[in-house]
Design a protein around this motif. Structure first.
Motif, PDB file in Angstrom:
ATOM      1  N   UNK A   1      20.159 -15.640 -19.275  1.00  0.00           N
ATOM      2  CA  UNK A   1      19.827 -14.330 -18.708  1.00  0.00           C
ATOM      3  C   UNK A   1      18.904 -13.590 -19.657  1.00  0.00           C
ATOM      4  N   UNK A   2      17.809 -13.087 -19.139  1.00  0.00           N
ATOM      5  CA  UNK A   2      16.836 -12.435 -19.996  1.00  0.00           C
ATOM      6  C   UNK A   2      16.983 -10.943 -20.044  1.00  0.00           C
ATOM      7  N   UNK A   3      17.162 -10.316 -18.911  1.00  0.00           N
ATOM      8  CA  UNK A   3      17.256  -8.865 -18.877  1.00  0.00           C
ATOM      9  C   UNK A   3      16.022  -8.187 -19.411  1.00  0.00           C
ATOM     10  N   UNK A   4      14.894  -8.874 -19.352  1.00  0.00           N
ATOM     11  CA  UNK A   4      13.669  -8.344 -19.957  1.00  0.00           C
ATOM     12  C   UNK A   4      13.239  -7.045 -19.301  1.00  0.00           C
ATOM     13  N   UNK A   5      12.798  -6.128 -20.123  1.00  0.00           N
ATOM     14  CA  UNK A   5      12.298  -4.858 -19.621  1.00  0.00           C
ATOM     15  C   UNK A   5      10.916  -5.059 -19.009  1.00  0.00           C
ATOM     16  N   UNK A   6      10.447  -4.039 -18.357  1.00  0.00           N
ATOM     17  CA  UNK A   6       9.094  -4.088 -17.789  1.00  0.00           C
ATOM     18  C   UNK A   6       8.070  -4.269 -18.890  1.00  0.00           C
ATOM     19  N   UNK A   7       8.310  -3.628 -20.052  1.00  0.00           N
ATOM     20  CA  UNK A   7       7.360  -3.778 -21.154  1.00  0.00           C
ATOM     21  C   UNK A   7       7.324  -5.221 -21.629  1.00  0.00           C
ATOM     22  N   UNK A   8       8.495  -5.829 -21.795  1.00  0.00           N
ATOM     23  CA  UNK A   8       8.528  -7.218 -22.233  1.00  0.00           C
ATOM     24  C   UNK A   8       7.936  -8.148 -21.172  1.00  0.00           C
ATOM     25  N   UNK A   9       8.216  -7.861 -19.930  1.00  0.00           N
ATOM     26  CA  UNK A   9       7.619  -8.682 -18.868  1.00  0.00           C
ATOM     27  C   UNK A   9       6.096  -8.574 -18.911  1.00  0.00           C
ATOM     28  N   UNK A  10       5.618  -7.374 -19.142  1.00  0.00           N
ATOM     29  CA  UNK A  10       4.162  -7.193 -19.240  1.00  0.00           C
ATOM     30  C   UNK A  10       3.595  -7.999 -20.399  1.00  0.00           C
ATOM     31  N   UNK A  11       4.301  -7.988 -21.527  1.00  0.00           N
ATOM     32  CA  UNK A  11       3.860  -8.771 -22.679  1.00  0.00           C
ATOM     33  C   UNK A  11       3.811 -10.250 -22.322  1.00  0.00           C
ATOM     34  N   UNK A  12       4.874 -10.756 -21.700  1.00  0.00           N
ATOM     35  CA  UNK A  12       4.923 -12.175 -21.340  1.00  0.00           C
ATOM     36  C   UNK A  12       3.785 -12.532 -20.384  1.00  0.00           C
ATOM     37  N   UNK A  13       3.576 -11.718 -19.371  1.00  0.00           N
ATOM     38  CA  UNK A  13       2.502 -11.969 -18.417  1.00  0.00           C
ATOM     39  C   UNK A  13       1.144 -11.956 -19.109  1.00  0.00           C
ATOM     40  N   UNK A  14       0.983 -11.050 -20.065  1.00  0.00           N
ATOM     41  CA  UNK A  14      -0.289 -10.963 -20.798  1.00  0.00           C
ATOM     42  C   UNK A  14      -0.519 -12.198 -21.642  1.00  0.00           C
TER      43      UNK A  14
ATOM     44  N   UNK B   1     -12.290 -16.185  -6.767  1.00  0.00           N
ATOM     45  CA  UNK B   1     -11.258 -15.758  -7.720  1.00  0.00           C
ATOM     46  C   UNK B   1     -10.449 -16.941  -8.238  1.00  0.00           C
ATOM     47  N   UNK B   2      -9.895 -16.745  -9.432  1.00  0.00           N
ATOM     48  CA  UNK B   2      -8.822 -17.591  -9.936  1.00  0.00           C
ATOM     49  C   UNK B   2      -7.489 -16.948  -9.579  1.00  0.00           C
ATOM     50  N   UNK B   3      -7.463 -15.624  -9.598  1.00  0.00           N
ATOM     51  CA  UNK B   3      -6.310 -14.855  -9.138  1.00  0.00           C
ATOM     52  C   UNK B   3      -6.825 -13.726  -8.246  1.00  0.00           C
ATOM     53  N   UNK B   4      -6.269 -13.642  -7.041  1.00  0.00           N
ATOM     54  CA  UNK B   4      -6.697 -12.599  -6.110  1.00  0.00           C
ATOM     55  C   UNK B   4      -6.105 -11.265  -6.553  1.00  0.00           C
ATOM     56  N   UNK B   5      -6.947 -10.450  -7.193  1.00  0.00           N
ATOM     57  CA  UNK B   5      -6.439  -9.206  -7.789  1.00  0.00           C
ATOM     58  C   UNK B   5      -7.462  -8.086  -7.627  1.00  0.00           C
ATOM     59  N   UNK B   6      -6.972  -6.875  -7.312  1.00  0.00           N
ATOM     60  CA  UNK B   6      -7.805  -5.675  -7.213  1.00  0.00           C
ATOM     61  C   UNK B   6      -7.099  -4.569  -7.990  1.00  0.00           C
TER      62      UNK B   6
ATOM     63  N   UNK C   1       1.351  -3.285 -15.628  1.00  0.00           N
ATOM     64  CA  UNK C   1       2.300  -4.266 -15.118  1.00  0.00           C
ATOM     65  C   UNK C   1       2.090  -4.506 -13.624  1.00  0.00           C
ATOM     66  N   UNK C   2       2.003  -3.429 -12.861  1.00  0.00           N
ATOM     67  CA  UNK C   2       1.861  -3.550 -11.406  1.00  0.00           C
ATOM     68  C   UNK C   2       0.515  -4.178 -11.006  1.00  0.00           C
ATOM     69  N   UNK C   3      -0.471  -4.071 -11.867  1.00  0.00           N
ATOM     70  CA  UNK C   3      -1.759  -4.692 -11.579  1.00  0.00           C
ATOM     71  C   UNK C   3      -1.837  -6.143 -12.040  1.00  0.00           C
ATOM     72  N   UNK C   4      -0.882  -6.546 -12.896  1.00  0.00           N
ATOM     73  CA  UNK C   4      -0.927  -7.896 -13.455  1.00  0.00           C
ATOM     74  C   UNK C   4       0.015  -8.867 -12.759  1.00  0.00           C
ATOM     75  N   UNK C   5       1.145  -8.385 -12.304  1.00  0.00           N
ATOM     76  CA  UNK C   5       2.226  -9.253 -11.856  1.00  0.00           C
ATOM     77  C   UNK C   5       1.869 -10.041 -10.587  1.00  0.00           C
ATOM     78  N   UNK C   6       2.485 -11.220 -10.467  1.00  0.00           N
ATOM     79  CA  UNK C   6       2.286 -12.112  -9.316  1.00  0.00           C
ATOM     80  C   UNK C   6       3.241 -11.710  -8.201  1.00  0.00           C
ATOM     81  N   UNK C   7       2.682 -11.420  -7.029  1.00  0.00           N
ATOM     82  CA  UNK C   7       3.492 -11.058  -5.871  1.00  0.00           C
ATOM     83  C   UNK C   7       3.565 -12.186  -4.842  1.00  0.00           C
TER      84      UNK C   7
END
Length: 709
Positions: free
Chosen positions: A134-147, A80-85, A192-198
């Motif tokens: 301060x960003x206050x980014x929503x989950x949707x915006x965070x998803x966009x940024x991660x994408x 993997x490049x990112x360990x993701x399931x 989002x939950x499948x993309x984000x870094x934990x």
């Protein structure tokens, strides 16, 4: 005047865009833009940026780890490049969903693409600080940024995707509006939950649950969910494997926020606050790559074959990326039971500290499936370790490229002789030593000779039949036989059975001493060639990758079992009869016989004892074992070399390599059905003269070289 009007128009476009978006509830929380900041950026420039933005975000498939499996489905390696399931939302526990919404975007289900309250709060803070703090980014915006970060292919693209600028915020905003119009809130949360870094190499909630808690996303408890939700803000800083105290403090912030929002009760919060963050001893590492595999050499060979497969991409770079991000399920040929038997033999007869190396490959006749591949030096860069795979050709970075094969080459002379009508009881006077200096041997392109060649036997001499000469491995018999048969038929048989020079990848040289060993061959090549005799002449290309599936379960093209009738069944039956005599009492392999199996084989000792071999087979399996000096320059195994911690005083194919083969094959064949060789036709026992060596044609298109049969 036109410029002033154009500037007012663009500024108006920007204000209208923001105003309408906020009023419609389409903007997501986190557009942290103090209005005073527009002047600093240049309203005309920002407005133009907004007008130029695409209206839809094309999201690349998330990087998903791939797995390499053994034939029984057990795991060999993870790549993997990112360990993701990825998992669907209904396989993520409700408490995990509530925890991430509570701490990251508590009004997620109530607002559109922007949460006005969150935006105003961020604006006030940023206006006070004079920059975006301060960003206050929503989950949707965070998803966009991660994408966008996920889509970035270069350092410049990654920098643009994470830059602290109003232009980047506006880009995210426009995309967020599009996402909210295309997907439901649950679909956005799932992605989002499948993309984000934990943190600690875990991407997506399923991989994180397995890594930190050895559980699955659907079974996460409240304190576990709170810990994972807290990680998202700073995956490195709040990683409990780095700093347990910071991880606890952050987890507790999440729990208190959930209590404040009445997502959990006071009792649940207090109980969760008392719970340890993680048990470090229970953290499950997810090894990446072949170096961490239980079969590292075999794994690397599998990967090399995958990187040769154009179905995985147009270039090697593309294939490597797809292999590590495509969520592939790769089933291989290796049989853990047979591999264990071969490894047990290596461990019983050699040590990593030996100066000599030992290697064994076992292949299934009739399919070419490689069932075991082991060697005495463990994988790695440390002392008494190696990155070389001694079992395979030099066509990829880890391949060592083989050793000369000695008298195991006589099997191909036997097959060529039988093809030309030489009976098994054909006698040749075979003295202890013969003078072949200047004698002509027919090749595919003419003639060859050695001006000074006086070979001798190390075993039995006399007026011998082919069977007797094979039993005693009588050199002078097979040299004379090869002269009468011709070198071209021998080369043709060897080529059809997958024999070529493992260093140069060229056909084997046709020289006077060819029947006593030539070029460099590998245990994989030799075991697979001998498997052809066991399969009554059916040659199959060696196969290590049985199947490939993508993350949707669809099969991807990969070479399948590929066999043809390289020898007639009757010729193979004759070879089996001759090589069975090797393992009868008095034969060079007589001490290696075991059980009630029909066994056949051949010893091999190359000049100056630089390597010794034993290759043999039952109808069910074929294997080849080698003991050699793998250092340059090669030296005689008799001098200052050890095997199993002891000096090698008399290196022979039967006494040195033979026990490795015997123990491995005896364990590998355990539990398999008892099968027998078919007797050759009676006419093979006649006393006819061989046809003259008049073959002037080169080997046919299947006559040698890599990929040839």
């Amino acid at each position: 005047m036109r410029t002033e009007r154009g500037g007012r128009s663009k500024a108006h476009s920007l204000i209208t865009f923001i105003g309408v978006s906020v009023l419609s509830g389409a903007l997501a929380a986190g557009l942290a833009i103090p209005f005073a900041g527009f002047a600093g950026q240049g309203s005309e420039q920002v407005a133009k940026s907004v007008q130029d933005l695409p209206r839809e975000l094309v999201v690349d498939p998330v990087a998903v780890r791939s797995r390499i499996l053994a034939s029984d489905g057990s795991l060999i390696a993870t790549l993997y490049e990112q360990n993701r399931i990825p998992v669907p939302l209904d396989r993520i526990s409700p408490i995990m969903r509530r925890a991430i919404v509570a701490i990251e975007d508590s009004r997620f289900y109530d607002h559109g693409a922007l949460d006005a309250k969150g935006t105003i709060r961020a604006m006030v803070r940023n206006q006070t600080e004079g920059e975006v703090q301060q960003g206050g980014s929503s989950i949707t915006q965070q998803y966009v940024k991660l994408s966008l970060v996920e889509k970035a292919k270069t350092a410049e693209e990654r920098q643009r995707a994470t830059a602290v600028t109003y232009e980047r915020k506006l880009t995210e905003l426009r995309y967020a509006i599009a996402i909210e119009s295309q997907l439901s809130k649950d679909e956005i949360l799932e992605r989002y939950l499948n993309l984000v870094n934990f943190g600690d190499g875990a991407y997506g909630v399923q991989a994180a649950a397995q890594h930190y808690f050895r559980t699955t996303a659907d079974k996460l408890t409240l304190p576990q969910a709170a810990m994972l939700a807290g990680l998202v803000k700073n995956p490195t800083g709040y990683d409990p494997t780095n700093n347990m105290a910071r991880a606890r403090a952050r987890r507790d912030v999440v729990l208190k926020r959930m209590l404040e929002l009445k997502v959990i009760s006071l009792r649940q919060a207090n109980q969760a606050l008392k719970t340890p963050v993680i048990n470090l001893k229970r953290v499950l590492p997810v090894p990446n790559g072949c170096a961490n595999s239980r079969y590292p050499f075999y794994c690397e060979y599998v990967v090399s074959k995958l990187l040769d497969n154009p179905a995985l991409g147009a270039t090697v770079k593309d294939r490597d990326h797809f292999l590590k991000t495509g969520g592939l399920l790769i089933r291989t040929s290796i049989d853990p039971r047979i591999q264990k038997a071969a490894q047990k033999s290596i461990s019983a007869h050699s040590k990593p500290t030996d100066t000599a190396i030992a290697a064994i490959t076992i292949v299934q006749p009739g399919s070419g499936l490689v069932k075991a591949m082991v060697q005495s030096k463990p994988y790695g860069n440390g002392r008494n370790h190696t990155n070389y795979n001694y079992n395979v050709e030099k066509s990829y970075a880890g391949g060592y490229g083989g050793f000369q094969n000695g008298s195991t080459m006589k099997a191909f002379t036997i097959a060529a002789a039988i093809q030309k009508g030489v009976p098994l009881n054909y006698r040749i006077n075979s003295p202890e030593q013969i003078n072949l200096s200047g004698k002509k041997f027919r090749t595919c392109k003419g003639w060859t000779r050695d001006p000074d060649y006086t070979p001798r036997n190390s075993t039995h001499s006399g007026n011998l039949t082919m069977v007797e000469a094979a039993r005693f491995s009588t050199n002078t018999y097979f040299l004379q036989l090869s002269q009468r048969v011709g070198l071209c038929p021998i080369a043709r048989v060897a080529g059809k059975l997958g024999m070529y020079n493992a260093q140069t990848l060229h056909p084997l040289d046709q020289v006077v001493s060819m029947t006593l060993g030539v070029g460099y061959v590998t245990p994989l090549m030799l075991s697979n060639a001998y498997a052809t005799f066991a399969a009554r002449g059916k040659y199959c290309k060696p196969l290590v990758v049985a199947s490939i599936r993508d993350k949707a379960g669809r099969y991807i093209d990969t070479p399948q079992i590929d066999c043809d009738q390289a020898l007639s069944p009757q010729v193979a039956d004759g070879v089996n009869r001759v090589l069975s005599a090797v393992m009868e009492p008095g034969g060079t392999g007589g001490r290696l016989n075991f059980g009630n199996w029909d066994l056949a084989g051949k010893t091999g000792t190359i000049q100056d004892n630089l390597a010794v071999w034993y290759a043999g087979y039952a109808p069910n399996l074929a294997g080849a074992a080698v003991v050699a000096d793998a250092n340059l320059p090669y030296t005689n195994l008799m001098y200052r070399h050890t095997l199993d911690g002891r000096d090698i005083s008399d290196p022979t194919g039967s006494g040195t390599a033979g026990p490795l083969w015997q123990t491995a094959m005896q364990g590998a064949l355990k539990g398999m059905p008892l099968r027998h060789f078919k007797a050759p036709p009676r006419k093979m026992l006649g006393a006819a003269e061989p046809r003259p060596a008049d073959e002037g044609r080169p080997p046919d298109e299947n006559g040698g070289g890599p990929g040839r049969r």
